[in-house]
Design an enzyme around this catalytic site. Structure first.
Site, PDB file in Angstrom:
ATOM      1  N   HIS A   1     -20.441 -44.352  16.767  1.00  0.00           N
ATOM      2  CA  HIS A   1     -21.835 -43.984  17.018  1.00  0.00           C
ATOM      3  C   HIS A   1     -21.968 -42.950  18.147  1.00  0.00           C
ATOM      4  O   HIS A   1     -22.967 -42.232  18.212  1.00  0.00           O
ATOM      5  CB  HIS A   1     -22.657 -45.222  17.366  1.00  0.00           C
ATOM      6  CG  HIS A   1     -23.067 -46.028  16.171  1.00  0.00           C
ATOM      7  ND1 HIS A   1     -24.221 -45.784  15.464  1.00  0.00           N
ATOM      8  CD2 HIS A   1     -22.470 -47.079  15.551  1.00  0.00           C
ATOM      9  CE1 HIS A   1     -24.331 -46.652  14.468  1.00  0.00           C
ATOM     10  NE2 HIS A   1     -23.272 -47.453  14.500  1.00  0.00           N
TER      11      HIS A   1
ATOM     12  N   GLU B   1     -19.049 -53.830   7.438  1.00  0.00           N
ATOM     13  CA  GLU B   1     -20.487 -53.818   7.742  1.00  0.00           C
ATOM     14  C   GLU B   1     -21.252 -53.113   6.617  1.00  0.00           C
ATOM     15  O   GLU B   1     -21.103 -51.905   6.431  1.00  0.00           O
ATOM     16  CB  GLU B   1     -20.736 -53.087   9.071  1.00  0.00           C
ATOM     17  CG  GLU B   1     -20.030 -53.730  10.255  1.00  0.00           C
ATOM     18  CD  GLU B   1     -20.174 -52.937  11.540  1.00  0.00           C
ATOM     19  OE1 GLU B   1     -20.795 -51.840  11.515  1.00  0.00           O
ATOM     20  OE2 GLU B   1     -19.653 -53.382  12.578  1.00  0.00           O
TER      21      GLU B   1
ATOM     22  N   ASP C   1     -26.623 -46.883  11.375  1.00  0.00           N
ATOM     23  CA  ASP C   1     -26.850 -48.204  10.795  1.00  0.00           C
ATOM     24  C   ASP C   1     -28.190 -48.166  10.080  1.00  0.00           C
ATOM     25  O   ASP C   1     -29.212 -47.796  10.681  1.00  0.00           O
ATOM     26  CB  ASP C   1     -26.876 -49.277  11.884  1.00  0.00           C
ATOM     27  CG  ASP C   1     -25.551 -49.383  12.625  1.00  0.00           C
ATOM     28  OD1 ASP C   1     -24.516 -49.026  12.033  1.00  0.00           O
ATOM     29  OD2 ASP C   1     -25.559 -49.825  13.792  1.00  0.00           O
TER      30      ASP C   1
ATOM     31  N   HIS D   1     -23.381 -49.928   7.959  1.00  0.00           N
ATOM     32  CA  HIS D   1     -22.820 -48.822   8.748  1.00  0.00           C
ATOM     33  C   HIS D   1     -22.219 -47.761   7.833  1.00  0.00           C
ATOM     34  O   HIS D   1     -21.342 -48.052   7.021  1.00  0.00           O
ATOM     35  CB  HIS D   1     -21.740 -49.369   9.684  1.00  0.00           C
ATOM     36  CG  HIS D   1     -21.067 -48.325  10.535  1.00  0.00           C
ATOM     37  ND1 HIS D   1     -21.167 -48.293  11.908  1.00  0.00           N
ATOM     38  CD2 HIS D   1     -20.271 -47.267  10.211  1.00  0.00           C
ATOM     39  CE1 HIS D   1     -20.464 -47.274  12.384  1.00  0.00           C
ATOM     40  NE2 HIS D   1     -19.907 -46.644  11.359  1.00  0.00           N
TER      41      HIS D   1
END
Length: 236
Positions: A136, A205, A143, A208
């Site tokens: 990030h 995830e 996200d 993500h």
């Protein structure tokens, strides 16, 4: 070190730009700002920034989504995340797990090691080494989830940032339960829109996605035998 962090970075110098509000829904107020995460010294005036090329591809993903589901939108939960915020959220998550397990503070070293390893299954290490930036912190990871025409989130079967196996993208893939089958369909719709626009999905995830960073290059190389891509976005 995680496998994707071995990928070389050739920083392209592309700027961070705001994600255009007319195309997307946003999580407001921002969930980490509500917790007190330190954005004050950030290079962007909000968390809702990405590299220019990533924004262009995100718009393409939204266009692809609306070809099949014209009333749905991508909701941006989080995007650019300074190193200081990454550290804050790692510490916050560690403390929440320790509290849930009834640990005393300071947490004994043996228990601390177990908890931090669990945290790092989902949260990237807040590394200051420019060769191993948190995804990030490159401005190339985000996200997201989906919302309907009433701005209500579609149920994905688990919340963003949940630290459990339910967060794995295909967790509900083989379920015979109708509701869980719907969770998987929603996840697949989100994934298909993003993959179609060139993104890669985090293996652990469902929310993500990334494009142009180390994780993206590593996943692309894994999926395409013989591919030798490197990252074009490093820490911003």
């Amino acid at each position: 070190m995680k496998p994707y962090q071995q990928i070389a970075i050739d920083e392209c110098g592309e700027p961070l730009v705001p994600i255009p509000p007319e195309h997307f829904a946003f999580e407001i107020p921002h969930p980490y700002q509500k917790l007190g995460a330190p954005y004050d010294n950030s290079k962007a005036d909000s968390p809702y920034y990405l590299r220019q090329g990533v924004v262009d591809s995100l718009i393409a993903a939204q266009t692809h989504l609306q070809q099949n589901d014209p009333k749905w939108k991508i909701l941006i939960f989080d995007a650019y995340r300074p190193i200081e915020v990454q550290q804050f959220m790692v510490d916050y998550t560690f403390n929440q797990i320790a509290l849930a397990q009834g640990c005393e503070f300071p947490v004994p070293e043996d228990k601390r090691q177990v908890i931090i390893e669990h945290v790092y299954q989902f949260w990237a290490v807040p590394s200051l080494d420019r060769a191993t930036p948190p995804p990030h912190s490159t401005g190339a990871a985000l996200d997201i989830t989906l919302v309907d025409e009433n701005n209500r989130r579609l149920d994905m079967g688990s919340p963003i940032d949940e630290i459990s196996e339910r967060s794995y993208p295909d967790y509900f893939a083989n379920s015979n339960h109708p509701r869980e089958q719907q969770y998987h369909r929603h996840r697949q719709i989100l994934k298909n829109a993003m993959i179609n626009a060139g993104f890669q999905q985090h293996p652990n995830e469902w929310w993500h996605f990334c494009l142009g960073d180390q994780m993206w290059a590593w996943l692309t190389n894994q999926n395409n035998s013989g591919s030798q891509l490197i990252a074009q976005y490093g820490r911003y």
